[in-house]
Motif scaffolding. Sequence first.
Motif, mmCIF file in Angstrom:
data_model
loop_
_atom_site.group_PDB
_atom_site.id
_atom_site.type_symbol
_atom_site.label_atom_id
_atom_site.label_comp_id
_atom_site.label_asym_id
_atom_site.label_seq_id
_atom_site.Cartn_x
_atom_site.Cartn_y
_atom_site.Cartn_z
ATOM 1 N N ALA A 204 0.838 -1.208 0.000
ATOM 2 C CA ALA A 204 0.000 0.000 0.000
ATOM 3 C C ALA A 204 0.872 1.256 0.000
ATOM 4 O O ALA A 204 0.599 2.232 -0.709
ATOM 5 C CB ALA A 204 -0.924 0.000 1.216
ATOM 6 N N ALA A 205 1.948 1.233 0.802
ATOM 7 C CA ALA A 205 2.841 2.389 0.861
ATOM 8 C C ALA A 205 3.473 2.622 -0.510
ATOM 9 O O ALA A 205 3.549 3.761 -1.003
ATOM 10 C CB ALA A 205 3.927 2.165 1.913
ATOM 11 N N GLN A 206 3.875 1.536 -1.127
ATOM 12 C CA GLN A 206 4.501 1.647 -2.442
ATOM 13 C C GLN A 206 3.526 2.194 -3.476
ATOM 14 O O GLN A 206 3.891 3.028 -4.311
ATOM 15 C CB GLN A 206 4.982 0.269 -2.889
ATOM 16 C CG GLN A 206 6.454 0.265 -3.175
ATOM 17 C CD GLN A 206 6.896 -0.977 -3.933
ATOM 18 O OE1 GLN A 206 6.193 -1.975 -3.979
ATOM 19 N NE2 GLN A 206 8.060 -0.903 -4.518
ATOM 20 N N ALA A 207 2.274 1.737 -3.401
ATOM 21 C CA ALA A 207 1.260 2.215 -4.343
ATOM 22 C C ALA A 207 1.063 3.722 -4.185
ATOM 23 O O ALA A 207 0.733 4.434 -5.137
ATOM 24 C CB ALA A 207 -0.050 1.479 -4.111
ATOM 25 N N ALA A 208 1.267 4.238 -2.960
ATOM 26 C CA ALA A 208 1.118 5.681 -2.719
ATOM 27 C C ALA A 208 2.379 6.440 -3.126
ATOM 28 O O ALA A 208 2.419 7.665 -3.060
ATOM 29 C CB ALA A 208 0.814 5.928 -1.244
ATOM 30 N N GLY A 209 3.421 5.706 -3.477
ATOM 31 C CA GLY A 209 4.674 6.365 -3.857
ATOM 32 C C GLY A 209 5.633 6.526 -2.688
ATOM 33 O O GLY A 209 6.565 7.327 -2.743
ATOM 34 N N ALA A 210 5.405 5.767 -1.622
ATOM 35 C CA ALA A 210 6.261 5.864 -0.432
ATOM 36 C C ALA A 210 7.081 4.585 -0.250
ATOM 37 O O ALA A 210 6.810 3.569 -0.887
ATOM 38 C CB ALA A 210 5.399 6.104 0.802
ATOM 39 N N GLY A 211 8.051 4.661 0.621
ATOM 40 C CA GLY A 211 8.866 3.494 0.956
ATOM 41 C C GLY A 211 8.584 3.039 2.378
ATOM 42 O O GLY A 211 7.810 3.683 3.106
ATOM 43 N N VAL A 212 9.223 1.958 2.764
ATOM 44 C CA VAL A 212 8.996 1.417 4.111
ATOM 45 C C VAL A 212 10.322 1.207 4.831
ATOM 46 O O VAL A 212 11.314 0.779 4.239
ATOM 47 C CB VAL A 212 8.221 0.081 4.026
ATOM 48 C CG1 VAL A 212 8.247 -0.653 5.354
ATOM 49 C CG2 VAL A 212 6.783 0.338 3.607
ATOM 50 N N LYS A 213 10.307 1.562 6.107
ATOM 51 C CA LYS A 213 11.447 1.319 6.975
ATOM 52 C C LYS A 213 10.958 0.370 8.063
ATOM 53 O O LYS A 213 10.006 0.697 8.783
ATOM 54 C CB LYS A 213 11.855 2.680 7.565
ATOM 55 C CG LYS A 213 13.124 2.671 8.346
ATOM 56 C CD LYS A 213 13.521 4.112 8.707
ATOM 57 C CE LYS A 213 14.724 4.091 9.627
ATOM 58 N NZ LYS A 213 15.131 5.390 10.111
ATOM 59 N N ALA A 214 11.568 -0.802 8.143
ATOM 60 C CA ALA A 214 11.119 -1.781 9.148
ATOM 61 C C ALA A 214 11.950 -1.647 10.408
ATOM 62 O O ALA A 214 13.177 -1.553 10.349
ATOM 63 C CB ALA A 214 11.259 -3.187 8.586
ATOM 64 N N TYR A 215 11.289 -1.613 11.558
ATOM 65 C CA TYR A 215 11.983 -1.594 12.841
ATOM 66 C C TYR A 215 11.976 -2.994 13.424
ATOM 67 O O TYR A 215 10.911 -3.589 13.589
ATOM 68 C CB TYR A 215 11.297 -0.606 13.804
ATOM 69 C CG TYR A 215 11.752 0.795 13.550
ATOM 70 C CD1 TYR A 215 11.304 1.475 12.423
ATOM 71 C CD2 TYR A 215 12.669 1.424 14.392
ATOM 72 C CE1 TYR A 215 11.766 2.761 12.143
ATOM 73 C CE2 TYR A 215 13.125 2.704 14.117
ATOM 74 C CZ TYR A 215 12.670 3.364 12.999
ATOM 75 O OH TYR A 215 13.124 4.621 12.723
ATOM 76 N N LEU A 216 13.159 -3.496 13.699
ATOM 77 C CA LEU A 216 13.257 -4.826 14.297
ATOM 78 C C LEU A 216 13.733 -4.704 15.739
ATOM 79 O O LEU A 216 14.469 -3.779 16.087
ATOM 80 C CB LEU A 216 14.244 -5.688 13.512
ATOM 81 C CG LEU A 216 13.905 -5.957 12.037
ATOM 82 C CD1 LEU A 216 14.994 -6.826 11.410
ATOM 83 C CD2 LEU A 216 12.549 -6.641 11.898
ATOM 84 N N LEU A 217 13.328 -5.661 16.545
ATOM 85 C CA LEU A 217 13.694 -5.678 17.961
ATOM 86 C C LEU A 217 14.578 -6.879 18.240
ATOM 87 O O LEU A 217 14.137 -8.021 18.104
ATOM 88 C CB LEU A 217 12.417 -5.789 18.804
ATOM 89 C CG LEU A 217 12.633 -5.927 20.309
ATOM 90 C CD1 LEU A 217 12.986 -4.565 20.919
ATOM 91 C CD2 LEU A 217 11.392 -6.500 20.978
#
Length: 358
Positions: A204-217
Motif C-alpha cells: 500500500a505504501a509503495q502504491a502511494a509512492g512511499a517506501g517502508v522502513k522496518a523496525y526490528l527488535l
Amino acid sequence: MSKPSPEVYEEGKGMDAHNSVMRDIRSRNDSTYDPREPTRVWLDEDNTPDGVYQSLTIILNTGGCRWARAGGCTMCGYVAESVEGGSVAHEDLMAQIQHCLDHESENSDEQSGLIKIYTSGSFLDEREVPAETRQAIAETFADRERIVVESLPDFIDEETVGDFVDVGLETDVAVGLETATDRVRHDCVNKYFDFADFEAASEAAQAAGAGVKAYLLMKPPFLSEAEAVEDMKRSVRRCAAVDGCHTVSMNPCNVQRYTMVEELYHDGGYRPPWLWSVADVLESTADEDVIVVSDPVGHGSDRGPHNCGECDDKVQRAIKDFDLRQDPSVFEQVSCECEATWDAVIERERSYSLPLAR
Ligand code: SF4
Ligand SMILES: [Zn+2]
C-alpha cells in the motif's frame, strides 16, 4: 497516563494472558504529561536511500497506543509517556510541532532535510492524530526533503500516506515489525499482526509512492542470545526481500519501566543483548540489498545492550560508523577479551523456558 481499561481492550487479537499481565504492570504508573509539549525532540544525522541528512526526530505526545492500553507489547513503556484521557486536540498537537521547530532553530543553523515523526503509537491512526492534523503537519514540512512517519500496518493505506507524497516529500513509513518470525512476534513481543500484514502495508505504501522502513527488535524476552541473533539475521533477510522496504532499523531491546521485560529483568529472567550480537548481525547481513542501521539506546548500562563495560563505547562507535557507511570492516577494528564470554553465551545460553504467564 491513560489507564488501561476494558473499554479500550482490543478484543479478538489473542494473547489475553500477556495483555492482562501488561495492563496490571502499566496501571502502577501514575505520571501525567502536558498535551502541548512533545514527548521528546532531538537533532541527529541519518542515512537514507539518497544520502546522509541532518534529521529532526519528533516523538509527539498523542493519546498513546491503543494496543498498549489493551496491555500491549512486553518491552514497551511508551504508553507511560502519553497524556491523561487518551486523546490530544489538533491545536495542542500543532503546539507540539511548533515547540519542535523552535528546538530546531535554537540548536542548528540549517533546516533538517529529514523529519521523523513517532507518536508512541501510530501516527497514521486517525484516533491518535486526526486527518486535519496529519495534513497540517504535511504542509508544515513540505519544504523539507524527506519524512518518516511511524505506524502499525493496520493504518497504512494509499490515502493517508498520500498526504505526504502529495506535498512533494519523499515519504517513508516506519513499521514496528519487531521480527519477521510470527511466532516470536506473537509469543515474545505480544504484538498482534503477521508478517503478511507487513507485506500488505508495504504494498500500500509503495502504491502511494512511499517506501517502508522496518523496525526490528533484537532479543525480546524468552529468547536466548543465540536465538535472538538468528531471529534478527533471518528477519533482516526477509525484510530485504519485501518490495518497497529499503531500510531496516535493528534495535536491541532495553529494559523500560512498567513493562514485562522489567519484571523478568528484576527476577533474573532477562539480560539485554550484547553489543557483540548487534555487530554480528550487522556484519553478516551487510551483503543484503537493504540499508541496515542500529541505534543501541542505553548502551553500556545494565538496562541497555551492553558488553563488559570496558569496550561498550568502542563497539557503539563502530555500530554508529556502520550506520553511516554500511561497511562491515568497521567491526574488524574492535576487539575485547569479553568476546570469549560472548562466544560462550551464544553457545551455552538456553531460553527462559518458564511459563509465559502466572
Ligand atoms: S511497541 Fe508500539 S504497538 Fe507495542 S505497545 Fe508500544 S507503542 Fe504500542
Ligand atoms: Zn569487552
